[in-house]
Design a protein around this motif. Structure first.
Motif, PDB file in Angstrom:
ATOM      1  N   ALA A   5       0.830  -1.204   0.000  1.00  0.00           N
ATOM      2  CA  ALA A   5       0.000   0.000   0.000  1.00  0.00           C
ATOM      3  C   ALA A   5       0.865   1.254   0.000  1.00  0.00           C
ATOM      4  N   LYS A   6       2.136   1.096   0.362  1.00  0.00           N
ATOM      5  CA  LYS A   6       3.027   2.244   0.492  1.00  0.00           C
ATOM      6  C   LYS A   6       3.858   2.538  -0.748  1.00  0.00           C
ATOM      7  N   ILE A   7       3.773   1.690  -1.771  1.00  0.00           N
ATOM      8  CA  ILE A   7       4.604   1.939  -2.944  1.00  0.00           C
ATOM      9  C   ILE A   7       3.983   3.028  -3.803  1.00  0.00           C
ATOM     10  N   GLY A   8       4.829   3.789  -4.480  1.00  0.00           N
ATOM     11  CA  GLY A   8       4.370   4.886  -5.316  1.00  0.00           C
ATOM     12  C   GLY A   8       3.950   4.403  -6.699  1.00  0.00           C
ATOM     13  N   GLU A   9       3.944   5.322  -7.641  1.00  0.00           N
ATOM     14  CA  GLU A   9       3.568   4.979  -9.004  1.00  0.00           C
ATOM     15  C   GLU A   9       4.631   4.104  -9.648  1.00  0.00           C
ATOM     16  N   LYS A  10       4.195   3.316 -10.621  1.00  0.00           N
ATOM     17  CA  LYS A  10       5.111   2.433 -11.335  1.00  0.00           C
ATOM     18  C   LYS A  10       6.120   3.276 -12.134  1.00  0.00           C
ATOM     19  N   PRO A  11       7.419   3.053 -11.924  1.00  0.00           N
ATOM     20  CA  PRO A  11       8.404   3.873 -12.628  1.00  0.00           C
ATOM     21  C   PRO A  11       8.534   3.483 -14.099  1.00  0.00           C
ATOM     22  N   GLU A  12       8.943   4.428 -14.892  1.00  0.00           N
ATOM     23  CA  GLU A  12       9.264   4.137 -16.283  1.00  0.00           C
ATOM     24  C   GLU A  12      10.547   3.307 -16.317  1.00  0.00           C
ATOM     25  N   ALA A  13      10.549   2.266 -17.121  1.00  0.00           N
ATOM     26  CA  ALA A  13      11.736   1.415 -17.227  1.00  0.00           C
ATOM     27  C   ALA A  13      11.583   0.531 -18.460  1.00  0.00           C
ATOM     28  N   TYR A  14      12.697   0.058 -18.965  1.00  0.00           N
ATOM     29  CA  TYR A  14      12.703  -0.908 -20.062  1.00  0.00           C
ATOM     30  C   TYR A  14      12.751  -2.288 -19.423  1.00  0.00           C
ATOM     31  N   VAL A  15      11.673  -3.048 -19.568  1.00  0.00           N
ATOM     32  CA  VAL A  15      11.499  -4.287 -18.811  1.00  0.00           C
ATOM     33  C   VAL A  15      11.256  -5.463 -19.751  1.00  0.00           C
ATOM     34  N   GLU A  16      11.906  -6.571 -19.427  1.00  0.00           N
ATOM     35  CA  GLU A  16      11.592  -7.851 -20.040  1.00  0.00           C
ATOM     36  C   GLU A  16      11.270  -8.813 -18.905  1.00  0.00           C
ATOM     37  N   SER A  17      10.156  -9.530 -19.015  1.00  0.00           N
ATOM     38  CA  SER A  17       9.795 -10.448 -17.933  1.00  0.00           C
ATOM     39  C   SER A  17       9.197 -11.718 -18.494  1.00  0.00           C
ATOM     40  N   CYS A  18       9.308 -12.778 -17.684  1.00  0.00           N
ATOM     41  CA  CYS A  18       8.791 -14.079 -18.071  1.00  0.00           C
ATOM     42  C   CYS A  18       8.309 -14.774 -16.809  1.00  0.00           C
ATOM     43  N   HIS A  19       7.242 -15.552 -16.908  1.00  0.00           N
ATOM     44  CA  HIS A  19       6.675 -16.213 -15.743  1.00  0.00           C
ATOM     45  C   HIS A  19       7.183 -17.634 -15.569  1.00  0.00           C
ATOM     46  N   ARG A  20       8.088 -18.053 -16.434  1.00  0.00           N
ATOM     47  CA  ARG A  20       8.828 -19.294 -16.261  1.00  0.00           C
ATOM     48  C   ARG A  20      10.311 -18.989 -16.478  1.00  0.00           C
ATOM     49  N   LEU A  21      11.144 -19.876 -15.961  1.00  0.00           N
ATOM     50  CA  LEU A  21      12.579 -19.646 -16.095  1.00  0.00           C
ATOM     51  C   LEU A  21      12.944 -19.498 -17.562  1.00  0.00           C
ATOM     52  N   ASP A  22      13.636 -18.409 -17.854  1.00  0.00           N
ATOM     53  CA  ASP A  22      14.001 -18.052 -19.222  1.00  0.00           C
ATOM     54  C   ASP A  22      15.518 -18.150 -19.371  1.00  0.00           C
ATOM     55  N   ARG A  23      15.972 -18.705 -20.472  1.00  0.00           N
ATOM     56  CA  ARG A  23      17.413 -18.918 -20.655  1.00  0.00           C
ATOM     57  C   ARG A  23      18.186 -17.611 -20.629  1.00  0.00           C
ATOM     58  N   LYS A  24      17.646 -16.570 -21.242  1.00  0.00           N
ATOM     59  CA  LYS A  24      18.338 -15.283 -21.264  1.00  0.00           C
ATOM     60  C   LYS A  24      18.511 -14.746 -19.846  1.00  0.00           C
ATOM     61  N   TRP A  25      17.429 -14.768 -19.057  1.00  0.00           N
ATOM     62  CA  TRP A  25      17.502 -14.318 -17.662  1.00  0.00           C
ATOM     63  C   TRP A  25      18.511 -15.150 -16.900  1.00  0.00           C
ATOM     64  N   PHE A  26      18.421 -16.466 -17.045  1.00  0.00           N
ATOM     65  CA  PHE A  26      19.291 -17.371 -16.300  1.00  0.00           C
ATOM     66  C   PHE A  26      20.755 -17.140 -16.648  1.00  0.00           C
ATOM     67  N   ASP A  27      21.067 -16.979 -17.915  1.00  0.00           N
ATOM     68  CA  ASP A  27      22.465 -16.769 -18.328  1.00  0.00           C
ATOM     69  C   ASP A  27      23.026 -15.478 -17.744  1.00  0.00           C
ATOM     70  N   HIS A  28      22.233 -14.409 -17.771  1.00  0.00           N
ATOM     71  CA  HIS A  28      22.715 -13.145 -17.211  1.00  0.00           C
ATOM     72  C   HIS A  28      22.868 -13.235 -15.696  1.00  0.00           C
ATOM     73  N   TYR A  29      21.897 -13.874 -15.041  1.00  0.00           N
ATOM     74  CA  TYR A  29      22.008 -14.006 -13.583  1.00  0.00           C
ATOM     75  C   TYR A  29      23.273 -14.779 -13.208  1.00  0.00           C
TER      76      TYR A  29
END
Length: 250
Positions: free
Chosen positions: A108-132
């Protein structure tokens, strides 16, 4: 909810969000095994009312971890059972390490959603995993274990990358929602992109994703020695609710 009940709730959520490969219950304690990758996933969690003889239980746990060629590690909180377990382990020569702050924020305390360049996936993604793995220096031998752990998460997940305007990944993190809480895990920023706001954008976008998907609170865990991260989370409104630490067999 009492402090002990709250600790047990968050600890249970975090175990579900970062599942071990094998779990054994013994005398009210939860023993976790994951090929030695992270202390959190390869430790004894004495969360629930203890039964049996303490000395015999400690010895049995030590033998079980030795058979797996793993160090004997206890993850302790103020909810540990029995209440004198920490002092008992200290007397047996277990070292005290890794004090960590567990922090919570009302969404309830968070502000407005910030502008950002976002990529997201709801399952493990190879690109995310490799960078992590690259940014967090996960060795090749541990990557298969980590991949199994991620794939074993049963709750709703969001693997998120923040990129620069040219689409080059700069920060990544994982959000896991269960029982109206979003846990934030594996938050890391590419070394040369630190102190440019990407970590803040990542956390804020994960918090908004959590709120949009039914979460009312967020929690995270941060080692007390990580002063920059502690300062960032304080700035975002997180507050410490309790701490945990490890006892490791010398």
């Amino acid at each position: 909810m009492s402090d002990i009940a709250f600790i047990r709730k968050i600890e249970a959520l975090s175990m579900n969000a970062q599942p071990a490969l094998k779990t054994v219950k013994k005398g009210g304690w939860i023993l976790r095994f994951a090929n030695g990758y992270t202390k959190r996933a390869n430790s004894i969690h004495p969360l629930y009312p203890f039964y049996g003889e303490l000395e015999k239980n400690i010895e049995a746990c030590e033998q079980m971890y030795r058979r797996q060629n793993l160090p004997v590690v206890y993850k302790l909180t103020a909810a540990a059972c029995p209440s004198d377990l920490d002092s008992s382990l200290d007397a047996k020569g277990y070292d005290y390490i890794g004090e960590t702050s567990v922090q919570v924020l009302s969404l309830a305390k968070i502000g407005e959603k910030p502008e950002a360049y976002v990529e997201s996936c709801h399952r493990l993604d190879r690109k995310w995993f490799d960078h992590y793995c690259r940014w967090n220096h996960v060795c090749e031998a541990d990557q298969q274990t980590l991949k199994q752990m991620f794939n074993n998460i049963a709750a709703e997940t969001c693997y998120m990358l923040i990129t620069d305007k040219d689409g080059i990944p700069c920060a990544c993190g994982l959000g896991v929602i269960e029982d109206r809480y979003i846990g934030l895990f594996d938050i890391v920023t590419k070394k040369k992109e630190r102190k440019q706001g990407y970590g803040t954008q990542l956390i804020q976008r994960l918090l908004h994703w959590g709120k949009e998907n039914g979460a009312a609170f967020a929690y995270l865990q941060v080692v007390r020695e990580n002063k920059p991260a502690l300062a960032l989370y304080t700035k975002l409104g997180f507050e410490e609710m309790y701490a945990y630490w490890y006892r490791v067999k010398s």
